[in-house]
Design a protein around this motif. Structure first.
Motif, PDB file in Angstrom:
ATOM      1  N   ALA A 150       0.841  -1.202   0.000  1.00  0.00           N
ATOM      2  CA  ALA A 150       0.000   0.000   0.000  1.00  0.00           C
ATOM      3  C   ALA A 150       0.869   1.241   0.000  1.00  0.00           C
ATOM      4  CB  ALA A 150      -0.920  -0.011   1.221  1.00  0.00           C
TER       5      ALA A 150
ATOM      6  N   ILE B 295       2.381   1.765  -3.400  1.00  0.00           N
ATOM      7  CA  ILE B 295       1.375   2.270  -4.338  1.00  0.00           C
ATOM      8  C   ILE B 295       1.123   3.758  -4.084  1.00  0.00           C
ATOM      9  CG2 ILE B 295      -1.104   2.196  -4.870  1.00  0.00           C
ATOM     10  CD1 ILE B 295      -0.920  -0.806  -4.828  1.00  0.00           C
ATOM     11  N   ASP B 296       1.130   4.135  -2.814  1.00  0.00           N
ATOM     12  CA  ASP B 296       0.968   5.552  -2.473  1.00  0.00           C
ATOM     13  C   ASP B 296       2.162   6.374  -2.932  1.00  0.00           C
ATOM     14  OD1 ASP B 296      -1.407   5.122  -1.319  1.00  0.00           O
ATOM     15  OD2 ASP B 296      -0.827   5.617   0.724  1.00  0.00           O
TER      16      ASP B 296
ATOM     17  N   ALA C 179      -0.972  -3.831 -11.106  1.00  0.00           N
ATOM     18  CA  ALA C 179      -0.550  -2.656 -10.345  1.00  0.00           C
ATOM     19  C   ALA C 179       0.893  -2.289 -10.646  1.00  0.00           C
ATOM     20  CB  ALA C 179      -0.712  -2.919  -8.851  1.00  0.00           C
TER      21      ALA C 179
ATOM     22  N   VAL D 229      -2.285   4.087  -9.958  1.00  0.00           N
ATOM     23  CA  VAL D 229      -2.926   2.898  -9.391  1.00  0.00           C
ATOM     24  C   VAL D 229      -3.331   3.162  -7.947  1.00  0.00           C
ATOM     25  CG1 VAL D 229      -2.625   0.457  -8.866  1.00  0.00           C
ATOM     26  CG2 VAL D 229      -1.388   1.452 -10.766  1.00  0.00           C
ATOM     27  N   ALA D 230      -4.456   2.605  -7.549  1.00  0.00           N
ATOM     28  CA  ALA D 230      -4.831   2.596  -6.136  1.00  0.00           C
ATOM     29  C   ALA D 230      -5.301   1.195  -5.810  1.00  0.00           C
ATOM     30  CB  ALA D 230      -5.941   3.610  -5.860  1.00  0.00           C
ATOM     31  N   MET D 231      -5.094   0.778  -4.571  1.00  0.00           N
ATOM     32  CA  MET D 231      -5.453  -0.596  -4.224  1.00  0.00           C
ATOM     33  C   MET D 231      -6.051  -0.675  -2.828  1.00  0.00           C
ATOM     34  SD  MET D 231      -3.201  -3.927  -5.077  1.00  0.00           S
ATOM     35  CE  MET D 231      -3.789  -5.585  -4.778  1.00  0.00           C
TER      36      MET D 231
ATOM     37  N   ARG E 157      -8.844   6.236   0.950  1.00  0.00           N
ATOM     38  CA  ARG E 157      -7.471   6.523   0.528  1.00  0.00           C
ATOM     39  C   ARG E 157      -7.261   6.145  -0.926  1.00  0.00           C
ATOM     40  NH1 ARG E 157      -4.572   3.237   3.589  1.00  0.00           N
ATOM     41  NH2 ARG E 157      -3.081   3.003   1.913  1.00  0.00           N
TER      42      ARG E 157
ATOM     43  N   LYS F  20      -7.247   9.304  -4.641  1.00  0.00           N
ATOM     44  CA  LYS F  20      -6.175   9.446  -5.626  1.00  0.00           C
ATOM     45  C   LYS F  20      -6.711   9.666  -7.032  1.00  0.00           C
ATOM     46  CE  LYS F  20      -2.168   6.992  -5.920  1.00  0.00           C
ATOM     47  NZ  LYS F  20      -1.371   5.761  -5.903  1.00  0.00           N
TER      48      LYS F  20
END
Lengths: 292, 360
Positions: free
Chosen positions: A186, A189-190, B48, B75-77, B144, B148
């Motif tokens: 995470a 990815i951020d 991703a 990308v967001a996950m 979160r 994005k």
């Protein structure tokens, strides 16, 4: 439904009371007994009130030992906690390297304390010790821990760091391994930096183990006795006479049991208070990490 | 954007996690349906950019991004576990991707509040994740990801750790939120029901392969193979071996009936017939139902329904029946089959005939 009342529960907690009484309360009361009386023999005892306390608290030797002790514990915490974290971060997470690192880390912890002292006493000697020879010879520094108080201090501190940083590292390592991989994903990815990962994921997730590490290292370093006793015997002069060495000198050396008991109680209260403060501060700092 | 996977494969050591596959995903909701170990998470990690494929390419709008790191992609996950920064408040958690993107402060504030409103967590912005319930923590994590406004939004079984009430609630909300986004949304789940509720398109995966792709209802009603039929039915579709010969369908142990419309066109031969649990009954529902005997192995009550596990001709069958029924284990009872709802698969397991549907 009516509330059932009986006293059976007391029987269930009774064993704990008995054990705690014998292991802690009764010895403590004995000390308290000596601290408020002048005991010359079983039938020959005089109530002295707070006289011993007044005597020891105004004693320069004690105040110096206490100051030394505080400086030492602070130094130990300031070096060992960050170093332990760095080591834990650097240890491999899996594979053969992980096992090797764990064994290597655990080694100093397996050595008896007085042996640690003996090892360093020889290791640091200028004439026959490898470290002492190296510092005096190739490094060209004037180093002699038996004569110079600063050298003695450094020696004791380095020895403690060598002996106990692995404990901090192992605790932190366990804390780090408990962080699910998804957190790191995470974060990447951020687009979070390595520092942000440490600051916002690893550090808060290690809070629990760090609390234990700080408490253990504080209490342990504050009561340090064996290693400096073996290495320097409290010297040169009184340079490494920490509280417990000072206490032992009075209790066993001079056999002044009254003042020694008073010191013990003061000593105990200081550790209790500081541990309480550490605990509460650390529980509040950065709250919000998981309760696991 | 359009996400294209070309001849993508992933092997770790000697193990193949994903066999060579092609897939094109358009903006909108794409459900990745498959049992555990089907390769859903592996595939999402490749999408991703968290992992590199062993073979093949990942294309975004025609541009090869295979070797581009996750940081450089949009990308967001969202994960199965509730992943938030433990020492940051809900507000700071949601704001974190925007801060890393160095957006101006007022804009961050506006976006955080907007997303928080969408997810009904405005009143929790000052709290820390540990002070929230599981559902609220996951809402924060979803916030979160949403804030994005990434082109690719990946959700890896996001609701699996929530209790079913919360799951239903959040699922309905997510569906509405996804509908307003232009992103390619990929939602992995093991539950056929979740795919059906969410709609969109479905990619069915099994054992590291993509088995079928298409609009969700289309895939549900026309599973291309027995594997897809099993995966996209809960409980898994019942399968019985049988034949079509001399104008009669016979399956199991002595079940025979004249073929109805969709089966009539099939050539004679051996088939595997599939029927979903809700199309079997322990009472006659329609006049055309075919009756056959089976032995009760287990009766499972789930909510207002009963799943009856039966044994017929050595094959396990599951019947989904409305209401709560208590049945004696080991007893032989009549089961009713609606011939109009039978799927026929050929010897290789590919779909030969599916029940006719009004909506097509």
């Amino acid at each position: 439904m009516g509330k059932t009342e009986n006293n059976k529960a007391w029987f269930l907690v009774l064993p704990v009371f008995v054990i705690v009484a014998f292991s802690a309360i009764i010895p403590l009361i004995t000390v308290v007994n000596y601290a408020f009386q002048d005991i010359l023999g079983p039938q020959d005892r005089y109530w002295v009130g707070t006289e011993w306390f007044k005597e020891v608290l105004t004693d320069d030797a004690l105040q110096e030992a206490l100051l030394r002790q505080l400086v030492f514990s602070t130094a130990v915490l300031l070096v060992e906690i960050p170093l332990g974290i760095v080591l834990a971060l650097g240890m491999p997470a899996r594979g053969a390297g992980a096992s090797a690192a764990l064994v290597l880390m655990a080694l100093p912890l397996l050595i008896p304390w007085n042996v640690v002292g003996t090892i360093w006493q020889i290791f640091a000697r200028g004439d026959i010790g490898l470290a002492g020879w190296f510092i005096n010879g190739p490094l060209g520094l004037d180093y002699n821990y038996t004569a110079d108080s600063f050298d003695a201090w450094i020696t004791i501190l380095v020895m403690d760091v060598w002996h106990w940083t692995p404990l901090v590292a192992l605790l932190c390592y366990a804390g780090l391994r408990a962080i699910p991989d998804a957190y790191y994903q995470a974060a990447s990815i951020d687009g979070a930096s390595r520092w942000a990962v440490f600051r916002h994921i690893e550090l808060p997730k290690m809070r629990g183990v760090l609390l234990i590490a700080v408490l253990l290292r504080f209490m342990d370093s504050f009561t340090i006795y064996t290693e400096p006793f073996v290495v320097t015997g409290g010297g040169p002069g009184n340079a490494t006479t920490f509280l417990s060495i000072h206490l032992a000198k009075i209790a066993v050396g001079q056999f002044d049991l009254g003042p020694a008991a008073a010191i013990s109680i003061v000593y105990f209260l200081i550790i209790l208070t500081l541990s309480f403060v550490f605990y509460n501060v650390m529980i509040r700092v950065g709250t919000g990490s998981s309760k696991s | 954007m359009t996400l294209r996977l070309e001849q993508l494969a992933r092997r770790v050591g000697k193990e193949t996690h994903l066999y060579r596959m092609d897939l094109t995903l358009e903006p909108g909701l794409n459900v990745l349906l498959g049992p555990t170990l089907a390769g859903k998470t592996s595939l999402m990690r490749l999408m991703a950019g968290l992992d590199r494929p062993s073979e093949g390419r990942v294309l975004v709008d025609g541009t090869d991004v295979t070797s581009r790191s996750v940081r450089e992609r949009s990308v967001a996950m969202v994960y199965q576990q509730f992943i938030n920064y433990p020492s940051l408040t809900v507000y700071d958690n949601i704001a974190s991707p925007l801060r890393l993107a160095r957006l101006p402060r007022p804009e961050i504030d506006r976006k955080v509040r907007e997303v928080a409103g969408l997810l009904h967590i405005e009143h929790l912005l000052g709290r820390l994740p540990a002070e929230l319930s599981g559902g609220q923590q996951q809402r924060t994590a979803i916030g979160r990801a949403l804030v994005k406004e990434a082109d690719l939004l990946l959700l890896d079984e996001p609701l699996v750790n929530l209790d079913y009430k919360l799951r239903e609630e959040l699922r309905a909300e997510l569906q509405a939120i996804f509908a307003q986004r232009r992103a390619v949304v990929v939602y992995a789940t093991t539950e056929p029901l979740e795919a059906l509720v969410l709609g969109g398109r479905t990619v069915v995966m099994g054992e590291g392969r993509i088995l079928q792709t298409g609009p969700t209802l289309q895939v549900y009603h026309h599973p291309a193979s027995t594997d897809v039929a099993r995966i996209f039915s809960d409980p898994p579709m019942n399968m019985l071996e049988g034949t079509i010969a001399d104008g009669r369908v016979s399956l199991g142990d002595g079940i025979a009936f004249p073929p109805c419309a969709h089966l009539a066109a099939l050539p004679a031969g051996r088939y595997r017939f599939g029927v979903r649990a809700n199309h079997l009954g322990i009472a006659r529902r329609r006049p055309g139902d075919v009756e056959f005997p089976a032995e009760v192995a287990l009766a499972e009550v789930s909510g207002s329904e009963t799943f009856v596990h039966l044994l017929h001709d050595g094959v396990d069958l599951v019947v989904q029946e409305e209401g709560i029924h208590s049945l004696r284990l080991g007893a032989t009872m009549s089961v009713f089959l609606a011939p109009g709802q039978l799927y026929a698969f050929d010897a290789a397991g590919a779909l030969a005939a599916a029940p006719a549907r009004r909506e097509g």
